[in-house]
Motif scaffolding. Structure first.
Motif, PDB file in Angstrom:
ATOM      1  N   ASP A 158      15.889  -5.115  16.353  1.00  0.00           N
ATOM      2  CA  ASP A 158      17.122  -4.418  15.993  1.00  0.00           C
ATOM      3  C   ASP A 158      17.438  -3.293  16.970  1.00  0.00           C
ATOM      4  N   ALA A 159      16.409  -2.808  17.654  1.00  0.00           N
ATOM      5  CA  ALA A 159      16.573  -1.747  18.644  1.00  0.00           C
ATOM      6  C   ALA A 159      15.377  -1.817  19.594  1.00  0.00           C
ATOM      7  N   VAL A 160      15.522  -1.193  20.758  1.00  0.00           N
ATOM      8  CA  VAL A 160      14.438  -1.176  21.742  1.00  0.00           C
ATOM      9  C   VAL A 160      14.194   0.260  22.192  1.00  0.00           C
ATOM     10  N   ALA A 161      12.933   0.666  22.136  1.00  0.00           N
ATOM     11  CA  ALA A 161      12.522   1.963  22.662  1.00  0.00           C
ATOM     12  C   ALA A 161      12.036   1.738  24.088  1.00  0.00           C
ATOM     13  N   TYR A 193       7.580  -0.727  26.592  1.00  0.00           N
ATOM     14  CA  TYR A 193       6.393  -0.327  27.341  1.00  0.00           C
ATOM     15  C   TYR A 193       5.125  -1.017  26.832  1.00  0.00           C
ATOM     16  N   GLY A 194       5.290  -2.050  26.002  1.00  0.00           N
ATOM     17  CA  GLY A 194       4.140  -2.797  25.498  1.00  0.00           C
ATOM     18  C   GLY A 194       3.948  -4.087  26.276  1.00  0.00           C
ATOM     19  N   TYR A 195       3.335  -5.059  25.627  1.00  0.00           N
ATOM     20  CA  TYR A 195       3.009  -6.327  26.277  1.00  0.00           C
ATOM     21  C   TYR A 195       4.076  -7.397  26.096  1.00  0.00           C
ATOM     22  N   GLY A 196       4.992  -7.214  25.163  1.00  0.00           N
ATOM     23  CA  GLY A 196       5.990  -8.230  24.871  1.00  0.00           C
ATOM     24  C   GLY A 196       6.961  -8.460  26.015  1.00  0.00           C
ATOM     25  N   SER A 197       7.551  -9.637  25.998  1.00  0.00           N
ATOM     26  CA  SER A 197       8.519 -10.003  27.027  1.00  0.00           C
ATOM     27  C   SER A 197       9.920  -9.524  26.643  1.00  0.00           C
ATOM     28  N   ARG A 198      10.831  -9.613  27.584  1.00  0.00           N
ATOM     29  CA  ARG A 198      12.225  -9.270  27.322  1.00  0.00           C
ATOM     30  C   ARG A 198      12.791 -10.162  26.213  1.00  0.00           C
ATOM     31  N   ALA A 203       0.823  -1.209   0.000  1.00  0.00           N
ATOM     32  CA  ALA A 203       0.000   0.000   0.000  1.00  0.00           C
ATOM     33  C   ALA A 203       0.857   1.260   0.000  1.00  0.00           C
ATOM     34  N   ALA A 204       2.025   1.180   0.643  1.00  0.00           N
ATOM     35  CA  ALA A 204       2.944   2.327   0.691  1.00  0.00           C
ATOM     36  C   ALA A 204       3.865   2.342  -0.521  1.00  0.00           C
ATOM     37  N   ARG A 205       3.622   1.437  -1.454  1.00  0.00           N
ATOM     38  CA  ARG A 205       4.418   1.326  -2.684  1.00  0.00           C
ATOM     39  C   ARG A 205       5.884   1.053  -2.397  1.00  0.00           C
ATOM     40  N   GLY A 206       6.141   0.262  -1.339  1.00  0.00           N
ATOM     41  CA  GLY A 206       7.503  -0.169  -1.047  1.00  0.00           C
ATOM     42  C   GLY A 206       8.426   0.910  -0.534  1.00  0.00           C
ATOM     43  N   GLY A 207       7.872   2.009  -0.063  1.00  0.00           N
ATOM     44  CA  GLY A 207       8.699   3.092   0.457  1.00  0.00           C
ATOM     45  C   GLY A 207       9.503   2.646   1.658  1.00  0.00           C
ATOM     46  N   PRO A 208      10.445   3.452   2.099  1.00  0.00           N
ATOM     47  CA  PRO A 208      11.246   3.079   3.263  1.00  0.00           C
ATOM     48  C   PRO A 208      10.333   2.923   4.479  1.00  0.00           C
ATOM     49  N   ALA A 209      10.650   1.935   5.289  1.00  0.00           N
ATOM     50  CA  ALA A 209       9.796   1.660   6.442  1.00  0.00           C
ATOM     51  C   ALA A 209      10.583   1.006   7.564  1.00  0.00           C
ATOM     52  N   VAL A 210      10.034   1.105   8.739  1.00  0.00           N
ATOM     53  CA  VAL A 210      10.527   0.423   9.932  1.00  0.00           C
ATOM     54  C   VAL A 210       9.283  -0.021  10.693  1.00  0.00           C
ATOM     55  N   VAL A 211       9.350  -1.173  11.319  1.00  0.00           N
ATOM     56  CA  VAL A 211       8.216  -1.668  12.097  1.00  0.00           C
ATOM     57  C   VAL A 211       8.474  -1.403  13.575  1.00  0.00           C
ATOM     58  N   VAL A 212       7.483  -0.825  14.242  1.00  0.00           N
ATOM     59  CA  VAL A 212       7.537  -0.595  15.681  1.00  0.00           C
ATOM     60  C   VAL A 212       6.468  -1.481  16.304  1.00  0.00           C
ATOM     61  N   GLY A 213       6.872  -2.323  17.225  1.00  0.00           N
ATOM     62  CA  GLY A 213       5.904  -3.214  17.850  1.00  0.00           C
ATOM     63  C   GLY A 213       6.408  -3.752  19.169  1.00  0.00           C
ATOM     64  N   ASP A 214       5.553  -4.520  19.817  1.00  0.00           N
ATOM     65  CA  ASP A 214       5.918  -5.027  21.135  1.00  0.00           C
ATOM     66  C   ASP A 214       5.890  -6.543  21.240  1.00  0.00           C
ATOM     67  N   ARG A 215       5.520  -7.228  20.172  1.00  0.00           N
ATOM     68  CA  ARG A 215       5.409  -8.681  20.245  1.00  0.00           C
ATOM     69  C   ARG A 215       6.258  -9.363  19.182  1.00  0.00           C
ATOM     70  N   ARG A 216       6.491 -10.639  19.405  1.00  0.00           N
ATOM     71  CA  ARG A 216       7.311 -11.454  18.507  1.00  0.00           C
ATOM     72  C   ARG A 216       6.808 -11.394  17.062  1.00  0.00           C
ATOM     73  N   ASP A 217       5.487 -11.449  16.890  1.00  0.00           N
ATOM     74  CA  ASP A 217       4.926 -11.413  15.540  1.00  0.00           C
ATOM     75  C   ASP A 217       5.290 -10.122  14.806  1.00  0.00           C
ATOM     76  N   ASP A 218       5.322  -9.005  15.518  1.00  0.00           N
ATOM     77  CA  ASP A 218       5.694  -7.726  14.907  1.00  0.00           C
ATOM     78  C   ASP A 218       7.136  -7.775  14.406  1.00  0.00           C
TER      79      ASP A 218
END
Length: 76
Positions: free
Chosen positions: A52-55, A40-45, A9-24
């Motif tokens: 690649d990084a942790v907020a 600060y989400g539901y995911g475990s350590r 949908a974004a036509r392959g533009g640059p992207a990064v995924v931000v999430g809190d779970r393994r599936d993300d």
């Protein structure tokens, strides 16, 4: 699947995924994208270790995004 659909949908533009779970994180990596986990989400350590990084808090996101997407966020 969802990450791939969003990329199309974004036509392959640059992207990064931000999430809190393994599936993300796995979805990001399966589509060749960097993943930023949120402590600060539901995911475990163990799930966050796959990213690649942790907020630790929301204000961390702009700098981390800027590291992966030059010209975006405040890390550029």
């Amino acid at each position: 699947q969802m990450v791939r659909e969003l990329l199309e949908a974004a036509r392959g533009g640059p992207a990064v995924v931000v999430g809190d779970r393994r599936d993300d994180i796995e979805g990001a990596h399966e589509n060749g994208l960097p993943a930023i986990a949120t402590a600060y989400g539901y995911g475990s350590r163990a799930e966050r270790c796959m990213a690649d990084a942790v907020a630790e808090c929301p204000p961390d996101l702009p700098g981390l995004i800027g590291q992966f997407l030059p010209g975006c966020g405040s890390g550029s």
